[in-house]
Design a protein around this motif. Structure first.
Motif, mmCIF file in Angstrom:
data_model
loop_
_atom_site.group_PDB
_atom_site.id
_atom_site.type_symbol
_atom_site.label_atom_id
_atom_site.label_comp_id
_atom_site.label_asym_id
_atom_site.label_seq_id
_atom_site.Cartn_x
_atom_site.Cartn_y
_atom_site.Cartn_z
ATOM 1 N N ALA A 1 52.564 72.776 -15.932
ATOM 2 C CA ALA A 1 53.092 74.136 -15.884
ATOM 3 C C ALA A 1 53.144 74.716 -17.283
ATOM 4 O O ALA A 1 53.259 73.984 -18.281
ATOM 5 C CB ALA A 1 54.493 74.159 -15.265
ATOM 6 N N ASP A 2 53.054 76.029 -17.359
ATOM 7 C CA ASP A 2 53.203 76.750 -18.613
ATOM 8 C C ASP A 2 54.688 77.049 -18.804
ATOM 9 O O ASP A 2 55.283 77.801 -18.020
ATOM 10 C CB ASP A 2 52.389 78.049 -18.552
ATOM 11 N N THR B 1 55.134 67.541 -14.438
ATOM 12 C CA THR B 1 54.665 68.775 -13.821
ATOM 13 C C THR B 1 53.696 69.475 -14.763
ATOM 14 O O THR B 1 53.966 69.586 -15.962
ATOM 15 C CB THR B 1 55.841 69.721 -13.515
ATOM 16 N N VAL C 1 57.115 68.333 -18.727
ATOM 17 C CA VAL C 1 56.339 69.536 -18.407
ATOM 18 C C VAL C 1 55.283 69.738 -19.479
ATOM 19 O O VAL C 1 55.585 69.712 -20.675
ATOM 20 C CB VAL C 1 57.250 70.780 -18.335
#
Length: 218
Positions: free
Chosen positions: A91-92, A89, A66
Motif C-alpha cells: 500500500a501507498d 500489506t 506496509v
C-alpha cells in the motif's frame, strides 16, 4: 558539496560497491532501544524486506508492515517465519494506513517519499496514547553542519563497510527494487513541521546521511 576531488569520490564509490552495507539497518538496534521491552501492536511504514518488522515481532504481540513495493513485500513474506505474527500489506502510505491504533510506529527511510505534514499528522492519529513514533529519515543537506557531517561520513562509510564485510568483497552486488528519491526538505524544515504536529518531538542529525525523530504521545 564535498571537499574531495572527483577522482577520490569515484574510487570511494568503487570501494563502497565492493563492501556494501545497509545504512538503514544500521539504526535498527538504536530503534529497539527506544521502544518498551514488550508492547501490543506495531506498525512499520516502508517495511521493505521486513528486517525491522521481524525484530519488532520479538517485542510485540503483532506487527503490521506496509510498503508500496510489491516485489520486496513478497520477499518479506518469504523471509518471515510463520511463528511470527507479522502481516505485510502492499500500500501507498500517503493514501492511508491500516485501521486502528499502534503502540509503536516506525518509519525508516520512507518519510521523504511522503507529503511530510500529512504523513506526520496521520502517524499521530494512528499512535495509541502513550505510544512511541520513531522516524529514521533523509534530509537535504543545507547548512554547514549538514555538509560537515556528510564529509565525515564519507570515510566512516567506507570503514564501516569494510568492517561489516570483515574485509571480504561482496560476492554479488546489492540490488534494490524500491525507487530511490532524493530528499527535498532540509533538517530545519522537518524540525519545524514536526514541532507543529508533534510537540516535544526529539530530532537529531545523524551520521550516514540520516536524522532521527522520536515522539511519545501523551
Amino acid at each position: 558539496m564535498t571537499i574531495l576531488p572527483p577522482r577520490v569520490l569515484r574510487a570511494l564509490e568503487r570501494f563502497n560497491a565492493t563492501y556494501p552495507w545497509d545504512h538503514n539497518a544500521h539504526y535498527h538496534r538504536w530503534i529497539l532501544r527506544q521502544v518498551p521491552g514488550r508492547f501490543d501492536r506495531a506498525l512499520d511504514i516502508g517495511s521493505g524486506s521486513g528486517d525491522l518488522a521481524r525484530l519488532l515481532a520479538g517485542r510485540a504481540t503483532a506487527v503490521h508492515g506496509v510498503d508500496a513495493d510489491a516485489g520486496i513485500t513478497a520477499q518479506a513474506r518469504r523471509l518471515t517465519p510463520p511463528e511470527l505474527d507479522v502481516t505485510y500489506t502492499v500500500a501507498d502510505a500517503s493514501a492511508g494506513l491500516p485501521a486502528g491504533t499502534y503502540d509503536v510506529i516506525t518509519c525508516v527511510a520512507a518519510l521523504h517519499h511522503l507529503p511530510c505534514t500529512e504523513a506526520l499528522t496521520r502517524f499521530r492519529r494512528h499512535l495509541a496514547p502513550g505510544g512511541t513514533l520513531i522516524v529514521v529519515g533523509l534530509c537535504r543537506a543545507h547548512t554547514l553542519v549538514d555538509h560537515l557531517l556528510g564529509t565525515v561520513a564519507i570515510p566512516a562509510n567506507a570503514a564501516t563497510g569494510w568492517l561489516k564485510n570483515k574485509g571480504r568483497p561482496s560476492p554479488r552486488p546489492v540490488s534494490m527494487t524500491a525507487p530511490v528519491r532524493p530528499a527535498e526538505m532540509t533538517f530545519d524544515e522537518i524540525a519545524r513541521t514536526a514541532g507543529e504536529i508533534l510537540p516535544g518531538a526529539r530530532l537529531r542529525r545523524r551520521l550516514f546521511w540520516r536524522y532521527t525523530l522520536v515522539w511519545h504521545r501523551p
